[in-house]
Design an enzyme around this catalytic site. Sequence first.
Site, PDB file in Angstrom:
ATOM      1  N   TYR A  54       4.227   2.374  -0.650  1.00  0.00           N
ATOM      2  CA  TYR A  54       3.066   3.108  -0.125  1.00  0.00           C
ATOM      3  C   TYR A  54       3.261   4.623  -0.210  1.00  0.00           C
ATOM      4  O   TYR A  54       2.310   5.370  -0.401  1.00  0.00           O
ATOM      5  CB  TYR A  54       2.761   2.661   1.320  1.00  0.00           C
ATOM      6  CG  TYR A  54       2.090   1.303   1.353  1.00  0.00           C
ATOM      7  CD1 TYR A  54       2.825   0.137   1.571  1.00  0.00           C
ATOM      8  CD2 TYR A  54       0.724   1.179   1.088  1.00  0.00           C
ATOM      9  CE1 TYR A  54       2.225  -1.109   1.551  1.00  0.00           C
ATOM     10  CE2 TYR A  54       0.111  -0.074   1.061  1.00  0.00           C
ATOM     11  CZ  TYR A  54       0.861  -1.208   1.286  1.00  0.00           C
ATOM     12  OH  TYR A  54       0.260  -2.444   1.236  1.00  0.00           O
ATOM     13  N   HIS A 110      -9.805  -2.374   5.269  1.00  0.00           N
ATOM     14  CA  HIS A 110      -8.387  -2.648   4.967  1.00  0.00           C
ATOM     15  C   HIS A 110      -7.485  -1.487   5.371  1.00  0.00           C
ATOM     16  O   HIS A 110      -6.336  -1.414   4.946  1.00  0.00           O
ATOM     17  CB  HIS A 110      -8.209  -2.952   3.468  1.00  0.00           C
ATOM     18  CG  HIS A 110      -8.803  -4.269   3.074  1.00  0.00           C
ATOM     19  ND1 HIS A 110      -9.053  -4.616   1.758  1.00  0.00           N
ATOM     20  CD2 HIS A 110      -9.228  -5.320   3.812  1.00  0.00           C
ATOM     21  CE1 HIS A 110      -9.580  -5.826   1.720  1.00  0.00           C
ATOM     22  NE2 HIS A 110      -9.715  -6.273   2.954  1.00  0.00           N
ATOM     23  N   CYS A 118       2.000   3.010  14.686  1.00  0.00           N
ATOM     24  CA  CYS A 118       3.277   2.571  15.266  1.00  0.00           C
ATOM     25  C   CYS A 118       3.163   1.098  15.609  1.00  0.00           C
ATOM     26  O   CYS A 118       2.288   0.693  16.391  1.00  0.00           O
ATOM     27  CB  CYS A 118       3.573   3.378  16.537  1.00  0.00           C
ATOM     28  SG  CYS A 118       5.070   2.790  17.381  1.00  0.00           S
ATOM     29  N   CYS A 121       3.739   0.726  19.627  1.00  0.00           N
ATOM     30  CA  CYS A 121       2.757   1.111  20.660  1.00  0.00           C
ATOM     31  C   CYS A 121       1.329   1.165  20.124  1.00  0.00           C
ATOM     32  O   CYS A 121       0.377   1.357  20.893  1.00  0.00           O
ATOM     33  CB  CYS A 121       3.136   2.464  21.269  1.00  0.00           C
ATOM     34  SG  CYS A 121       2.865   3.873  20.165  1.00  0.00           S
ATOM     35  N   LEU A 204     -17.419  -3.500 -13.572  1.00  0.00           N
ATOM     36  CA  LEU A 204     -17.133  -3.474 -15.016  1.00  0.00           C
ATOM     37  C   LEU A 204     -17.471  -4.830 -15.637  1.00  0.00           C
ATOM     38  O   LEU A 204     -17.865  -4.927 -16.791  1.00  0.00           O
ATOM     39  CB  LEU A 204     -15.644  -3.149 -15.206  1.00  0.00           C
ATOM     40  CG  LEU A 204     -15.224  -2.377 -16.437  1.00  0.00           C
ATOM     41  CD1 LEU A 204     -16.100  -1.165 -16.661  1.00  0.00           C
ATOM     42  CD2 LEU A 204     -13.763  -1.945 -16.321  1.00  0.00           C
TER      43      LEU A 204
HETATM   44  N1  APR Z   1     -15.936   0.928 -12.896  1.00  0.00           N
HETATM   45  C1  APR Z   1     -16.462  -0.123 -12.214  1.00  0.00           C
HETATM   46  N2  APR Z   1     -15.747  -1.232 -11.900  1.00  0.00           N
HETATM   47  C2  APR Z   1     -14.451  -1.265 -12.302  1.00  0.00           C
HETATM   48  C3  APR Z   1     -13.844  -0.203 -13.016  1.00  0.00           C
HETATM   49  C4  APR Z   1     -14.651   0.925 -13.311  1.00  0.00           C
HETATM   50  N3  APR Z   1     -14.163   1.975 -13.968  1.00  0.00           N
HETATM   51  N4  APR Z   1     -12.553  -0.571 -13.280  1.00  0.00           N
HETATM   52  C5  APR Z   1     -12.372  -1.792 -12.745  1.00  0.00           C
HETATM   53  N5  APR Z   1     -13.511  -2.223 -12.177  1.00  0.00           N
HETATM   54  C6  APR Z   1     -13.770  -3.482 -11.482  1.00  0.00           C
HETATM   55  C7  APR Z   1     -13.057  -4.672 -12.088  1.00  0.00           C
HETATM   56  O1  APR Z   1     -13.882  -5.296 -13.068  1.00  0.00           O
HETATM   57  C8  APR Z   1     -12.864  -5.582 -10.865  1.00  0.00           C
HETATM   58  O2  APR Z   1     -14.010  -6.408 -10.695  1.00  0.00           O
HETATM   59  O3  APR Z   1     -13.249  -3.346 -10.171  1.00  0.00           O
HETATM   60  C9  APR Z   1     -12.800  -4.610  -9.690  1.00  0.00           C
HETATM   61  C10 APR Z   1     -11.405  -4.439  -9.136  1.00  0.00           C
HETATM   62  O4  APR Z   1     -11.028  -5.678  -8.589  1.00  0.00           O
HETATM   63  P1  APR Z   1      -9.644  -5.755  -7.806  1.00  0.00           P
HETATM   64  O5  APR Z   1      -8.585  -5.077  -8.612  1.00  0.00           O
HETATM   65  O6  APR Z   1      -9.456  -7.178  -7.403  1.00  0.00           O
HETATM   66  O7  APR Z   1      -9.865  -4.851  -6.515  1.00  0.00           O
HETATM   67  P2  APR Z   1     -10.630  -5.228  -5.186  1.00  0.00           P
HETATM   68  O8  APR Z   1     -11.760  -6.166  -5.446  1.00  0.00           O
HETATM   69  O9  APR Z   1     -10.938  -3.958  -4.507  1.00  0.00           O
HETATM   70  O10 APR Z   1      -9.476  -5.993  -4.345  1.00  0.00           O
HETATM   71  C11 APR Z   1      -9.793  -6.375  -3.018  1.00  0.00           C
HETATM   72  O11 APR Z   1      -7.493  -7.042  -2.658  1.00  0.00           O
HETATM   73  O12 APR Z   1      -5.263  -6.643  -2.915  1.00  0.00           O
HETATM   74  C12 APR Z   1      -6.298  -6.564  -2.041  1.00  0.00           C
HETATM   75  O13 APR Z   1      -6.401  -5.087  -0.254  1.00  0.00           O
HETATM   76  C13 APR Z   1      -6.529  -5.151  -1.644  1.00  0.00           C
HETATM   77  O14 APR Z   1      -8.613  -4.084  -1.101  1.00  0.00           O
HETATM   78  C14 APR Z   1      -7.954  -4.869  -2.077  1.00  0.00           C
HETATM   79  C15 APR Z   1      -8.552  -6.254  -2.164  1.00  0.00           C
END
Ligand code: APR
Length: 234
Positions: A54, A110, A118, A121, A204
């Site tokens: 992180y 999230h 912490c 606490c 996308l």
């Molecule tokens: N423009 C639009 N969409 C995009 C782009 C872009 N430039 N690049 C990627 N994407 C899309 C992908 O097609 C996909 O559908 O964004 C999405 C990303 O999906 P994930 O990587 O699964 O992310 P997310 O859906 O936010 O994940 C949800 O999973 O790991 C946990 O806590 C983490 O908040 C996260 C949660």
Amino acid sequence: MKPSLVILTGAGVSAESGLGTFRDKGGIWEKFDWRELATPEGFREHPDRVHEFYNARRRNLLGARPNAAHAALAALETRWTAAGGGFLLVTQNIDDLHEQAGSKRVAHMHGELLKRRCAACGDVRPCREDLSIALACETCGREGALRPHVVWFGEVPLELDAIFTALEGCTHFAAIGTSGTVWPAAGFAEAAKTAGAHTVELSLEPGENGHMFDERRYGPATAIVPEWAAGLAF
Ligand code: APR
């Protein structure tokens, strides 16, 4: 019924700002094991590795800037609320790019990478520096209990009551840049549809729940989000 818009964003909305997504090719969970780095068990077993993961993402975020999609959503919030509409931007993202772009009504379900909590606490404070197990909580003095204020797998997301209240009363719902794979966020579109809202997916490519949206637009967020936001009639 007063128009009320709920937007859900995922990692795709910040991708063009240089922050990684999770499940795309070369995504974060392809390079790192979420079981090791994004679970309470992982933090208990090796807190130093979790902090390192992180800390690197926090340093990367400090150099990132919002993109045209973040700006369009902030402008949409201003227009929509000035007209008396309801508005809530729910984000799965732990970055602060929506706030940097001017969004106000943001629910970080999230958590937030630029805050730390912490574990002893519960105190939550802003955090822009590296965390480590050597640091003590300024509130309770406990050493080794500071963690990123981030919701890990197996933990309960934040602000769910406010989010579901907004979904039950919304007339419009948009899921932007999310794969629709992680619950409960993956169920928000169905909750909005049950409330009678018009639902749109902007990403996308279709997410796992892509089939259920009334409207779908695919392409880079910096192209399709400003176009959609500008054309959204109140
Ligand atoms: N423009 C639009 N969409 C995009 C782009 C872009 N430039 N690049 C990627 N994407 C899309 C992908 O097609 C996909 O559908 O964004 C999405 C990303 O999906 P994930 O990587 O699964 O992310 P997310 O859906 O936010 O994940 C949800 O999973 O790991 C946990 O806590 C983490 O908040 C996260 C949660």
